[in-house]
Motif scaffolding. Structure first.
Motif, PDB file in Angstrom:
ATOM      1  N   ALA A  34     -42.339 -58.668  -7.927  1.00  0.00           N
ATOM      2  CA  ALA A  34     -42.919 -58.757  -9.267  1.00  0.00           C
ATOM      3  C   ALA A  34     -44.210 -57.945  -9.209  1.00  0.00           C
ATOM      4  CB  ALA A  34     -43.183 -60.209  -9.629  1.00  0.00           C
ATOM      5  N   PRO A  35     -44.143 -56.647  -9.570  1.00  0.00           N
ATOM      6  CA  PRO A  35     -45.275 -55.754  -9.322  1.00  0.00           C
ATOM      7  C   PRO A  35     -46.457 -55.925 -10.265  1.00  0.00           C
ATOM      8  CG  PRO A  35     -43.562 -54.578 -10.488  1.00  0.00           C
ATOM      9  CD  PRO A  35     -43.020 -55.953 -10.191  1.00  0.00           C
ATOM     10  N   ASP A  80     -38.016 -58.086 -15.730  1.00  0.00           N
ATOM     11  CA  ASP A  80     -37.851 -59.149 -16.714  1.00  0.00           C
ATOM     12  C   ASP A  80     -38.861 -60.266 -16.469  1.00  0.00           C
ATOM     13  OD1 ASP A  80     -37.017 -61.230 -18.357  1.00  0.00           O
ATOM     14  OD2 ASP A  80     -34.916 -61.121 -17.738  1.00  0.00           O
ATOM     15  N   GLY A  81     -39.793 -60.450 -17.403  1.00  0.00           N
ATOM     16  CA  GLY A  81     -40.814 -61.477 -17.263  1.00  0.00           C
ATOM     17  C   GLY A  81     -40.248 -62.880 -17.153  1.00  0.00           C
ATOM     18  N   THR A  82     -39.070 -63.117 -17.725  1.00  0.00           N
ATOM     19  CA  THR A  82     -38.441 -64.438 -17.630  1.00  0.00           C
ATOM     20  C   THR A  82     -38.099 -64.761 -16.179  1.00  0.00           C
ATOM     21  OG1 THR A  82     -37.531 -64.178 -19.845  1.00  0.00           O
ATOM     22  CG2 THR A  82     -36.516 -65.853 -18.450  1.00  0.00           C
ATOM     23  N   VAL A  83     -37.540 -63.784 -15.467  1.00  0.00           N
ATOM     24  CA  VAL A  83     -37.194 -63.999 -14.056  1.00  0.00           C
ATOM     25  C   VAL A  83     -38.466 -64.205 -13.238  1.00  0.00           C
ATOM     26  CG1 VAL A  83     -36.105 -62.992 -12.013  1.00  0.00           C
ATOM     27  CG2 VAL A  83     -35.037 -62.726 -14.254  1.00  0.00           C
ATOM     28  N   VAL A  84     -39.500 -63.447 -13.531  1.00  0.00           N
ATOM     29  CA  VAL A  84     -40.771 -63.607 -12.817  1.00  0.00           C
ATOM     30  C   VAL A  84     -41.288 -65.032 -12.991  1.00  0.00           C
ATOM     31  CG1 VAL A  84     -43.179 -62.855 -12.705  1.00  0.00           C
ATOM     32  CG2 VAL A  84     -41.370 -61.166 -12.977  1.00  0.00           C
ATOM     33  N   ARG A  85     -41.228 -65.542 -14.199  1.00  0.00           N
ATOM     34  CA  ARG A  85     -41.699 -66.915 -14.445  1.00  0.00           C
ATOM     35  C   ARG A  85     -40.784 -67.934 -13.778  1.00  0.00           C
ATOM     36  NH1 ARG A  85     -43.308 -64.120 -18.913  1.00  0.00           N
ATOM     37  NH2 ARG A  85     -41.387 -64.441 -20.068  1.00  0.00           N
ATOM     38  N   VAL A 127     -45.252 -72.777 -12.924  1.00  0.00           N
ATOM     39  CA  VAL A 127     -44.647 -72.764 -14.240  1.00  0.00           C
ATOM     40  C   VAL A 127     -44.456 -74.220 -14.646  1.00  0.00           C
ATOM     41  CG1 VAL A 127     -42.591 -72.097 -15.516  1.00  0.00           C
ATOM     42  CG2 VAL A 127     -43.468 -70.619 -13.715  1.00  0.00           C
ATOM     43  N   PRO A 128     -44.904 -74.611 -15.857  1.00  0.00           N
ATOM     44  CA  PRO A 128     -44.747 -76.004 -16.269  1.00  0.00           C
ATOM     45  C   PRO A 128     -43.292 -76.446 -16.214  1.00  0.00           C
ATOM     46  CG  PRO A 128     -46.137 -74.812 -17.808  1.00  0.00           C
ATOM     47  CD  PRO A 128     -45.564 -73.808 -16.850  1.00  0.00           C
ATOM     48  N   ASP A 129     -43.057 -77.614 -15.666  1.00  0.00           N
ATOM     49  CA  ASP A 129     -41.727 -78.215 -15.584  1.00  0.00           C
ATOM     50  C   ASP A 129     -40.715 -77.347 -14.858  1.00  0.00           C
ATOM     51  OD1 ASP A 129     -42.631 -80.437 -17.064  1.00  0.00           O
ATOM     52  OD2 ASP A 129     -42.319 -79.326 -18.919  1.00  0.00           O
ATOM     53  N   SER A 130     -41.171 -76.474 -13.967  1.00  0.00           N
ATOM     54  CA  SER A 130     -40.233 -75.594 -13.278  1.00  0.00           C
ATOM     55  C   SER A 130     -39.472 -76.317 -12.177  1.00  0.00           C
ATOM     56  CB  SER A 130     -40.976 -74.410 -12.664  1.00  0.00           C
ATOM     57  OG  SER A 130     -41.783 -74.858 -11.588  1.00  0.00           O
ATOM     58  N   GLY A 131     -40.034 -77.389 -11.652  1.00  0.00           N
ATOM     59  CA  GLY A 131     -39.407 -78.080 -10.547  1.00  0.00           C
ATOM     60  C   GLY A 131     -39.529 -77.322  -9.245  1.00  0.00           C
ATOM     61  N   PRO A 137     -32.098 -69.222 -11.280  1.00  0.00           N
ATOM     62  CA  PRO A 137     -31.194 -68.426 -12.122  1.00  0.00           C
ATOM     63  C   PRO A 137     -31.646 -66.971 -12.220  1.00  0.00           C
ATOM     64  CG  PRO A 137     -31.749 -70.511 -13.191  1.00  0.00           C
ATOM     65  CD  PRO A 137     -32.628 -70.391 -11.971  1.00  0.00           C
ATOM     66  N   GLY A 138     -30.686 -66.053 -12.069  1.00  0.00           N
ATOM     67  CA  GLY A 138     -30.984 -64.631 -12.161  1.00  0.00           C
ATOM     68  C   GLY A 138     -31.457 -64.007 -10.867  1.00  0.00           C
TER      69      GLY A 138
END
Length: 151
Positions: A61-62, A98-103, A29-33, A47-48
């Protein structure tokens, strides 16, 4: 001598191309660290994401469950829970919708198609391992070994 130098140069270019292909095959993920996947040495808060009841937990993440292949794999995995071939109940299991958590877990391909992956979280809530695994329903033995190591 010239042929040998040219051959070495071609080999170096091939090696660089192979590394570049590997590095782009599972983008972060860009800039995810976050560090690259498949490292057992991770120790990161996301987070999450946290441990379920203080137990080592598998965050699954199925992939997009609208894809019949992904939906069938998820169904088989959940049906086998706490059977001799399934993931034991002594571990937490969270299916991420939740796609946000997957990312955030740096598994973006799982949010965009049928590219399942999972992250393992220790009992204190740190992400310790993550990977893409299209055969995850058949790898519960390996998952349990890794989760046992995170107690």
């Amino acid at each position: 001598m010239v042929r040998r130098i040219v051959a070495l140069g071609v080999a170096q270019v091939a090696a660089i191309a192979a590394v570049a292909a590997y590095a782009t095959a599972a983008p972060l993920v860009p800039d995810s660290g976050l560090e690259q996947i498949d490292l057992v040495s991770l120790h990161q808060r996301v987070p999450g994401v946290g441990a379920v009841a203080g137990k080592p937990t598998l965050y699954l993440a199925p992939g997009l469950t609208t894809d019949p292949k992904c939906a069938a794999a998820l169904s088989r995995y959940l049906r086998s829970r706490d059977t001799p071939t399934g993931l034991p109940n002594r571990f937490g299991l969270v299916v991420i919708a939740d796609g946000t958590v997957v990312r955030r877990l740096a598994l973006p391909r799982a949010a965009a198609g049928c590219h399942p992956g999972y992250a393992l979280v220790d009992g204190r809530g740190f992400v310790r391992y993550r990977t893409y695994d299209g055969g995850y329903p058949d790898h519960t033995g390996e998952q349990a070994i890794l989760l046992d190591a995170l107690r």
